[in-house]
Design a protein around this motif. Structure first.
Motif, PDB file in Angstrom:
ATOM      1  N   SER A 110       9.012  10.324  -1.684  1.00  0.00           N
ATOM      2  CA  SER A 110      10.145  11.238  -1.840  1.00  0.00           C
ATOM      3  C   SER A 110      11.306  10.552  -2.553  1.00  0.00           C
ATOM      4  CB  SER A 110      10.583  11.762  -0.469  1.00  0.00           C
ATOM      5  OG  SER A 110      11.094  10.728   0.344  1.00  0.00           O
ATOM      6  N   TYR A 111      11.462   9.255  -2.334  1.00  0.00           N
ATOM      7  CA  TYR A 111      12.531   8.510  -3.012  1.00  0.00           C
ATOM      8  C   TYR A 111      12.114   8.114  -4.429  1.00  0.00           C
ATOM      9  CZ  TYR A 111      14.902   8.200   1.490  1.00  0.00           C
ATOM     10  OH  TYR A 111      15.543   8.513   2.667  1.00  0.00           O
ATOM     11  N   GLN A 112      10.849   7.722  -4.576  1.00  0.00           N
ATOM     12  CA  GLN A 112      10.377   7.350  -5.908  1.00  0.00           C
ATOM     13  C   GLN A 112      10.399   8.539  -6.868  1.00  0.00           C
ATOM     14  OE1 GLN A 112       7.153   4.456  -6.484  1.00  0.00           O
ATOM     15  NE2 GLN A 112       6.900   4.397  -4.258  1.00  0.00           N
ATOM     16  N   ALA A 113      10.193   9.743  -6.339  1.00  0.00           N
ATOM     17  CA  ALA A 113      10.243  10.934  -7.185  1.00  0.00           C
ATOM     18  C   ALA A 113      11.609  11.057  -7.861  1.00  0.00           C
ATOM     19  CB  ALA A 113       9.946  12.182  -6.350  1.00  0.00           C
ATOM     20  N   GLU A 114      12.660  10.803  -7.095  1.00  0.00           N
ATOM     21  CA  GLU A 114      14.011  10.886  -7.658  1.00  0.00           C
ATOM     22  C   GLU A 114      14.262   9.743  -8.643  1.00  0.00           C
ATOM     23  OE1 GLU A 114      16.160  13.411  -7.272  1.00  0.00           O
ATOM     24  OE2 GLU A 114      14.486  14.326  -6.200  1.00  0.00           O
ATOM     25  N   VAL A 115      13.713   8.582  -8.331  1.00  0.00           N
ATOM     26  CA  VAL A 115      13.865   7.437  -9.242  1.00  0.00           C
ATOM     27  C   VAL A 115      13.192   7.737 -10.581  1.00  0.00           C
ATOM     28  CG1 VAL A 115      13.214   5.024  -9.628  1.00  0.00           C
ATOM     29  CG2 VAL A 115      14.076   5.740  -7.393  1.00  0.00           C
ATOM     30  N   PHE A 116      11.951   8.228 -10.539  1.00  0.00           N
ATOM     31  CA  PHE A 116      11.224   8.532 -11.772  1.00  0.00           C
ATOM     32  C   PHE A 116      11.866   9.687 -12.536  1.00  0.00           C
ATOM     33  CE2 PHE A 116       7.284   6.794  -9.466  1.00  0.00           C
ATOM     34  CZ  PHE A 116       7.494   5.529  -9.996  1.00  0.00           C
ATOM     35  N   SER A 175      11.038   0.536   2.132  1.00  0.00           N
ATOM     36  CA  SER A 175       9.693   0.616   2.712  1.00  0.00           C
ATOM     37  C   SER A 175       9.381  -0.606   3.562  1.00  0.00           C
ATOM     38  CB  SER A 175       8.648   0.760   1.601  1.00  0.00           C
ATOM     39  OG  SER A 175       8.849   1.946   0.865  1.00  0.00           O
ATOM     40  N   LEU A 176       9.891  -1.764   3.126  1.00  0.00           N
ATOM     41  CA  LEU A 176       9.675  -2.997   3.884  1.00  0.00           C
ATOM     42  C   LEU A 176      10.290  -2.882   5.274  1.00  0.00           C
ATOM     43  CD1 LEU A 176       8.470  -5.862   3.590  1.00  0.00           C
ATOM     44  CD2 LEU A 176      10.714  -6.626   2.813  1.00  0.00           C
ATOM     45  N   LYS A 177      11.475  -2.298   5.344  1.00  0.00           N
ATOM     46  CA  LYS A 177      12.117  -2.108   6.646  1.00  0.00           C
ATOM     47  C   LYS A 177      11.455  -0.977   7.430  1.00  0.00           C
ATOM     48  CE  LYS A 177      16.245  -1.775   4.855  1.00  0.00           C
ATOM     49  NZ  LYS A 177      17.723  -1.578   4.772  1.00  0.00           N
ATOM     50  N   ASP A 178      11.060   0.079   6.733  1.00  0.00           N
ATOM     51  CA  ASP A 178      10.384   1.189   7.424  1.00  0.00           C
ATOM     52  C   ASP A 178       9.047   0.759   8.021  1.00  0.00           C
ATOM     53  OD1 ASP A 178      12.387   2.982   6.952  1.00  0.00           O
ATOM     54  OD2 ASP A 178      11.424   3.959   5.251  1.00  0.00           O
ATOM     55  N   SER A 179       8.429  -0.284   7.448  1.00  0.00           N
ATOM     56  CA  SER A 179       7.135  -0.736   7.960  1.00  0.00           C
ATOM     57  C   SER A 179       7.242  -1.212   9.408  1.00  0.00           C
ATOM     58  CB  SER A 179       6.579  -1.864   7.080  1.00  0.00           C
ATOM     59  OG  SER A 179       7.363  -3.045   7.210  1.00  0.00           O
ATOM     60  N   ALA A 223       0.836  -1.209   0.000  1.00  0.00           N
ATOM     61  CA  ALA A 223       0.000   0.000   0.000  1.00  0.00           C
ATOM     62  C   ALA A 223       0.867   1.255   0.000  1.00  0.00           C
ATOM     63  CB  ALA A 223      -0.926  -0.004   1.214  1.00  0.00           C
ATOM     64  N   ALA A 224       1.943   1.228   0.782  1.00  0.00           N
ATOM     65  CA  ALA A 224       2.847   2.378   0.844  1.00  0.00           C
ATOM     66  C   ALA A 224       3.539   2.608  -0.499  1.00  0.00           C
ATOM     67  CB  ALA A 224       3.900   2.161   1.936  1.00  0.00           C
ATOM     68  N   LEU A 225       3.918   1.519  -1.170  1.00  0.00           N
ATOM     69  CA  LEU A 225       4.583   1.665  -2.470  1.00  0.00           C
ATOM     70  C   LEU A 225       3.621   2.261  -3.489  1.00  0.00           C
ATOM     71  CD1 LEU A 225       7.432   0.853  -3.654  1.00  0.00           C
ATOM     72  CD2 LEU A 225       6.208  -0.989  -4.817  1.00  0.00           C
ATOM     73  N   ALA A 226       2.348   1.847  -3.451  1.00  0.00           N
ATOM     74  CA  ALA A 226       1.353   2.387  -4.379  1.00  0.00           C
ATOM     75  C   ALA A 226       1.107   3.872  -4.110  1.00  0.00           C
ATOM     76  CB  ALA A 226       0.045   1.606  -4.250  1.00  0.00           C
ATOM     77  N   ILE A 227       0.973   4.231  -2.824  1.00  0.00           N
ATOM     78  CA  ILE A 227       0.794   5.645  -2.469  1.00  0.00           C
ATOM     79  C   ILE A 227       2.016   6.445  -2.891  1.00  0.00           C
ATOM     80  CG2 ILE A 227       0.588   7.256  -0.526  1.00  0.00           C
ATOM     81  CD1 ILE A 227      -1.011   5.019   0.923  1.00  0.00           C
ATOM     82  N   PHE A 283      -3.479   0.878  10.284  1.00  0.00           N
ATOM     83  CA  PHE A 283      -3.012   0.448   8.962  1.00  0.00           C
ATOM     84  C   PHE A 283      -3.001   1.628   8.001  1.00  0.00           C
ATOM     85  CE2 PHE A 283      -3.436  -1.081   4.656  1.00  0.00           C
ATOM     86  CZ  PHE A 283      -2.591  -2.174   4.609  1.00  0.00           C
ATOM     87  N   LEU A 284      -4.085   2.393   7.997  1.00  0.00           N
ATOM     88  CA  LEU A 284      -4.192   3.533   7.092  1.00  0.00           C
ATOM     89  C   LEU A 284      -3.108   4.566   7.374  1.00  0.00           C
ATOM     90  CD1 LEU A 284      -5.732   5.104   4.901  1.00  0.00           C
ATOM     91  CD2 LEU A 284      -7.196   6.017   6.712  1.00  0.00           C
ATOM     92  N   ALA A 285      -2.950   4.923   8.660  1.00  0.00           N
ATOM     93  CA  ALA A 285      -1.957   5.924   9.032  1.00  0.00           C
ATOM     94  C   ALA A 285      -0.547   5.431   8.725  1.00  0.00           C
ATOM     95  CB  ALA A 285      -2.085   6.268  10.514  1.00  0.00           C
ATOM     96  N   GLY A 286      -0.273   4.166   9.044  1.00  0.00           N
ATOM     97  CA  GLY A 286       1.060   3.613   8.807  1.00  0.00           C
ATOM     98  C   GLY A 286       1.402   3.527   7.334  1.00  0.00           C
ATOM     99  N   ALA A 287       0.450   3.032   6.539  1.00  0.00           N
ATOM    100  CA  ALA A 287       0.696   2.902   5.096  1.00  0.00           C
ATOM    101  C   ALA A 287       0.881   4.271   4.452  1.00  0.00           C
ATOM    102  CB  ALA A 287      -0.457   2.154   4.434  1.00  0.00           C
ATOM    103  N   PHE A 288       0.083   5.248   4.882  1.00  0.00           N
ATOM    104  CA  PHE A 288       0.205   6.591   4.310  1.00  0.00           C
ATOM    105  C   PHE A 288       1.538   7.234   4.701  1.00  0.00           C
ATOM    106  CE2 PHE A 288      -0.516  11.211   4.381  1.00  0.00           C
ATOM    107  CZ  PHE A 288      -0.863  11.401   3.051  1.00  0.00           C
TER     108      PHE A 288
END
Length: 240
Positions: A116-122, A171-175, A31-35, A103-108
């Motif tokens: 912020s990291y995906q922005a640099e990747v894209f 993200s997996l570790k941040d979870s 969910a976090a990766l999709a957001i 779950f909602l708060a954590g995933a968001f």
């Protein structure tokens, strides 16, 4: 209590709960990766924009969410969001505390960090596209939407896959930090099991092993996806 018993699937075993918790960890990360993908795309577009305002806002977003500790962001979103929801509830006549779903708060929260990291990747993936291809597409009359669908998106996704793989692992570790919200993911369940049985070393080692299994499986999936994405580009894979 015997080790096999506490790790088993019987009445006194924690095996089933640990597996369910691993599934929750995967769900939070997905969910976090999709957001993060949605936010990252928007921010990358802003940073690539010729607008000074959008460029500034994009840089501000990545600077803040890559510079502030992840745990602090989770606290701000979970407790700050709960306070905001409670204030709205009071304005509507409801008395009492209204907390955001863990779950909602954590995933968001993890998704905002991921974005912020995906922005640099894209952004990097877009800059890797040959300008000649874009100019050629414009020369033959391709409109912006067609160029985006046929040229830009396929290549951005191909170039971005290695970076997205790294963001997924992050993200997996941040979870694990989402455990502070009370969500029964892998870290939280390992803590509860360790406290209940007084076998701290055992359950933290088991929890670590489960994280390693998840990251290893993720690596294989992303490596397969990269090979599939690059099968029409043998030179990118070091092939002849």
């Amino acid at each position: 209590m015997a080790t096999l018993e506490v790790l088993g699937f019987g009445e006194n075993g924690w095996g089933a709960l640990l597996l369910v918790a691993a599934g929750v960890t995967l769900a939070v990360t997905a969910a976090a990766l999709a957001i993060g993908a949605v936010l990252g795309t928007i921010v990358a577009a802003a940073k690539l924009s010729h607008s000074r305002l959008l460029n500034f806002l994009g840089h501000l977003y990545t600077t803040i969410f890559r510079g502030v500790p992840e745990l602090l962001i989770i606290y701000l979103i979970y407790f700050g969001g709960s306070s905001a929801v409670t204030a709205v509830g009071k304005a509507m006549g409801y008395q009492g505390f209204l907390g955001l779903p863990s779950f909602l708060a954590g995933a968001f929260a993890v998704g905002v960090i991921s974005g912020s990291y995906q922005a640099e990747v894209f952004r990097g993936a877009y800059l890797a596209i040959s300008k000649g291809e874009l100019e050629a597409a414009s020369a033959i009359g391709m409109h912006r939407g067609l160029r985006l669908r046929r040229i830009i998106m396929p290549q951005v996704l191909r170039y971005a896959l290695p970076g997205i793989s790294n963001v997924w692992q992050l993200s997996l570790k941040d979870s694990a930090l989402v455990s502070v919200t009370g969500l029964a993911e892998l870290m939280r369940t390992s803590q509860v099991a360790a406290g209940s049985t007084r076998q701290y070393f055992l359950f933290f080692v088991v929890g670590g092993c489960l994280y390693l299994i998840l990251t290893s499986l993720s690596d294989q999936i992303f490596n397969r996806a990269e090979r599939r994405a690059n099968r029409s580009m043998p030179s990118a894979m070091g092939q002849v």
